[in-house]
Design an enzyme around this catalytic site. Sequence first.
Site, PDB file in Angstrom:
ATOM      1  N   GLU A  84      40.310  31.612   7.671  1.00  0.00           N
ATOM      2  CA  GLU A  84      39.057  32.373   7.717  1.00  0.00           C
ATOM      3  C   GLU A  84      38.876  33.134   9.030  1.00  0.00           C
ATOM      4  OE1 GLU A  84      38.254  28.986   4.774  1.00  0.00           O
ATOM      5  OE2 GLU A  84      39.211  29.175   6.746  1.00  0.00           O
ATOM      6  N   PHE A 146      28.004  18.245   0.314  1.00  0.00           N
ATOM      7  CA  PHE A 146      29.424  18.478   0.570  1.00  0.00           C
ATOM      8  C   PHE A 146      29.650  19.922   1.024  1.00  0.00           C
ATOM      9  CE2 PHE A 146      33.648  19.773  -1.165  1.00  0.00           C
ATOM     10  CZ  PHE A 146      34.436  19.001  -0.320  1.00  0.00           C
ATOM     11  N   GLN A 147      30.355  20.072   2.110  1.00  0.00           N
ATOM     12  CA  GLN A 147      30.668  21.376   2.716  1.00  0.00           C
ATOM     13  C   GLN A 147      29.409  22.185   3.032  1.00  0.00           C
ATOM     14  OE1 GLN A 147      33.705  23.373   0.333  1.00  0.00           O
ATOM     15  NE2 GLN A 147      35.307  22.342   1.509  1.00  0.00           N
ATOM     16  N   LYS A 196      25.020  28.945  -3.688  1.00  0.00           N
ATOM     17  CA  LYS A 196      25.777  29.057  -4.929  1.00  0.00           C
ATOM     18  C   LYS A 196      24.897  29.368  -6.125  1.00  0.00           C
ATOM     19  CE  LYS A 196      29.500  26.788  -7.495  1.00  0.00           C
ATOM     20  NZ  LYS A 196      30.407  25.603  -7.547  1.00  0.00           N
ATOM     21  N   MET A 514      48.705  34.214  31.820  1.00  0.00           N
ATOM     22  CA  MET A 514      47.582  34.487  32.704  1.00  0.00           C
ATOM     23  C   MET A 514      47.088  33.217  33.373  1.00  0.00           C
ATOM     24  SD  MET A 514      45.875  36.920  34.053  1.00  0.00           S
ATOM     25  CE  MET A 514      45.844  38.413  33.058  1.00  0.00           C
TER      26      MET A 514
END
Length: 632
Positions: A84, A146-147, A196, A514
């Site tokens: 993602e 959930f999630q 949803k 760096m």
Amino acid sequence: MDMSSAEIKRSATSALLASPQAANSSTSAAVVPPVEPNGAEILVRCLQAENVKFLWGYPGGAVLYIYDALYKQETIQHVLVRHEQAAVHAADGYARATGEVGVALVTSGPGVTNAITGIATAYMDSIPMVIITGQVPTPAIGLDAFQECDTVGITRPIVKHNFLVKDVRDLALTLKKAFHIARTGRPGPVVVDIPKDVSSKTCAFSYPDKVEMRSYNPVKKGHGGQIRKAMQLLLTAKRPYIYTGGGVILGNASAELRELADLLGFPCTNTLMGLGGIASSDPKFLGMLGMHGTYEANMTMQHCDVLLAVGARFDDRVIGNPKHFASVERKIIHIDIDPSSISKRVKVDIPIVGDTKDVLQEMIAFVKDTPLRPEVQAMSSWWGQINDWRKRECLSYKNSDDLIKPQYVVETLCRLTQGIDTYVTSDVGQHQMWAAQHFGTRKPRQFITSGGLGTMGFGLPAAIGASFASEGKEPVWCISGDGSIQMCIQELMVASIYKLPVKVMILNNQFLGMVRQWQEMFWQKHYSSVNLEQAPDFVKLAEAYGILGLICDKPEELEATLKRAMEHDGPVVMDIRVNKESNVFPMIPSGQTINEMMVRKPEPALAPPSVCHFEPKDTRVPEPNEVVDVAR
């Protein structure tokens, strides 16, 4: 309700088949009500109305209705990334390359949290984006479903605005607002969180042509009196300087900037985000300024008497310590579309709130209409001083017949791509600074990099987004390091699937370069957790993704390696073994101001680096022995 004639005909036929009596009835057939779209279908129609061509995303449970709606249409191409974070970076790269709004789609919970780095990257660099996030059903919000995560709360500090859509009837208007906010004023990412159940419920659809928000009305036109005042100050300056940032690129004001600079004959500099605003080949361009900017750009900044800042924000990487910067007397004109950016770090004398393109056009008109011109003798003296600073040749380096110098790699790429339309993206680290210093950006939006957040892993997915922007017609060179490339290396699969002309140049020094440089200079060479000698075989890894892999460890083979990559139609990964302990110079240590630079001596030396410092208001030409550094 928008339905095609074919859809209406199918609906009517279904109703007749379900009721034979109605078909045989001599009375008029009942009017069949149109089928209302669900939230997912409304979302797709909104994206189509905004002319979205590409959507980068990764599916999950909370966005399944949306993915089903995408499956049923053909105008928007969904690009399945492998993480993602990369979805947002790719949409970001597309937005930077085109100036259009980039769009990403992720699911709830870990989908959102994985995307956070990409959102913050876009926010820090003011990139126009809309990120659509899935959410658990509205009755489950706040119940640790959930999630589930608080997307609005998590993203609030790193977005221009965010929305949680709780009613499907609000979805279309919310999306219109999201695109409007993302692309107007000072651009930025906007998150639209869609539960949803909202994506599954239906309602009538209409999409507004425009939207007006009482609480959001960015000023576009600069104040005429302030512009006249600014121009009178500029035209009477003895030591003027034009300092431009990403606002010139985002505002599509490069042509106006170049015209104004030509009319006035003033020296110019760009920030990292502003590279391309002025062509690197323009003799008025002094190079990038700031922590790793050129000696002449920084010294000119410190000793100018009138500074015109356009679409820049005086950040810490540019001016260093603001207290030290403010100790030098100079008049500052600041143009920015975001009023909160003006006098935020440095007090300015003439603020001008407005769109950079519009304001610069008014400035050009003023110059053309007035007989007032800069004083010739003063400008001649000022350019003489600047040219003396230029003689320092601060970006010079000693090349080698045995070791590939990273600066030489970037310069060779610049030479080979002259006259070729191409994008260059970079990750973050030493290679980013070498790219900025030595590539020679010729036009706006050509150089794409993460500035404000400094995000390792940005380069490859951003190159993928830029490649979609050019529809694969232009090669995209991704300059990366052996540390940065491994952050999002899985996106090679996307480049492979679409056969994108993405050419990945890994400047492999087997270090987190760096960090190692800072540890060398300020931590007595305590190289703590920066050794990357244990690394994958990048050539075999590229081949595992179905990509051409090349290795180069000899200077005499470099040009042939780059040419082979250029001639190959698809993606290429080049493992270029560069000098392990090359350092980036010039360099300003943290907390110092821009005239306290570590720079190279004309000849290599083994002496440790020291700082050269000039007192405020001192405009003398520095002696060569006042600047020293480590030979690299």
